[in-house]
Design a protein around this motif. Structure first.
Motif, mmCIF file in Angstrom:
data_model
loop_
_atom_site.group_PDB
_atom_site.id
_atom_site.type_symbol
_atom_site.label_atom_id
_atom_site.label_comp_id
_atom_site.label_asym_id
_atom_site.label_seq_id
_atom_site.Cartn_x
_atom_site.Cartn_y
_atom_site.Cartn_z
ATOM 1 N N SER A 1 38.952 29.720 -32.076
ATOM 2 C CA SER A 1 38.980 29.301 -33.483
ATOM 3 C C SER A 1 40.267 28.560 -33.852
ATOM 4 C CB SER A 1 38.764 30.491 -34.408
ATOM 5 O OG SER A 1 39.750 31.474 -34.220
ATOM 6 N N PHE B 1 42.337 32.426 -39.476
ATOM 7 C CA PHE B 1 42.746 32.327 -38.071
ATOM 8 C C PHE B 1 44.025 33.123 -37.833
ATOM 9 C CE2 PHE B 1 45.792 30.436 -35.157
ATOM 10 C CZ PHE B 1 45.158 30.743 -33.958
ATOM 11 N N TYR C 1 36.712 21.594 -40.122
ATOM 12 C CA TYR C 1 35.544 22.399 -40.450
ATOM 13 C C TYR C 1 34.330 21.493 -40.683
ATOM 14 C CZ TYR C 1 38.099 26.774 -41.017
ATOM 15 O OH TYR C 1 38.827 27.909 -40.795
ATOM 16 N N SER D 1 35.898 33.626 -31.258
ATOM 17 C CA SER D 1 37.179 34.031 -30.671
ATOM 18 C C SER D 1 37.086 35.404 -30.025
ATOM 19 C CB SER D 1 38.285 34.030 -31.730
ATOM 20 O OG SER D 1 38.674 32.716 -32.022
ATOM 21 N N LEU E 1 33.361 31.692 -36.542
ATOM 22 C CA LEU E 1 34.624 31.372 -35.871
ATOM 23 C C LEU E 1 35.308 32.627 -35.343
ATOM 24 C CD1 LEU E 1 35.948 28.553 -38.190
ATOM 25 C CD2 LEU E 1 35.054 28.339 -35.861
ATOM 26 N N GLU E 2 35.324 33.673 -36.142
ATOM 27 C CA GLU E 2 35.924 34.923 -35.671
ATOM 28 C C GLU E 2 35.155 35.473 -34.473
ATOM 29 O OE1 GLU E 2 36.891 39.469 -37.097
ATOM 30 O OE2 GLU E 2 36.860 37.881 -38.608
#
Length: 122
Positions: free
Chosen positions: A74, A89, A32, A61, A57-58
């Motif tokens: 991610s 994740f 990160y 993806s 990140l979500e």
């Protein structure tokens, strides 16, 4: 930085670019902190463990695999202390439309392999 703003969308584009590049180079995970540092070099202030990072990140993806058929970008981002993705994740990977099977080890290992394979020629 708030979701839905131009600032957020620009940072999301940068996250996707960084993670796709990483996937093309063999899908070696990054922390990160490393992702936050790379974003800062590109002009986006995104703290490693707070604020918009989990949403970025979500969204990276989801944008990369809206129907769940492609590997989740991610998966490449891991915690420094453990070398593993965060619980976020795994929650994403197990919900619809992704529904990835297996325990955490198997799920993550497969996702990294699929990322390397998918992006090898892209």
């Amino acid at each position: 930085m708030q979701k839905g703003t131009r600032e957020y969308e620009d940072a999301l584009e940068a996250v996707i670019d960084i993670l796709r590049s990483r996937a093309r180079q063999g899908a070696t995970p990054l922390t990160y902190g490393d992702l936050s540092g790379e974003l800062a070099r590109r002009g986006h202030h995104v703290p490693a463990h707070e604020g918009p990072m989990p949403y970025l990140l979500e969204d990276a993806s989801v944008q990369g695999s809206p129907d769940g058929s492609l590997p989740l970008l991610s998966a490449l981002v891991v915690l420094k202390d453990t070398g593993w993705p965060s619980t976020g994740f795994f929650k994403l990977a197990r919900r619809a439309p992704y529904k990835r099977p297996g325990d955490d080890v198997l799920l993550w290992t497969r996702e990294i392999e699929k990322l390397a394979e998918h992006y090898a020629t892209r």
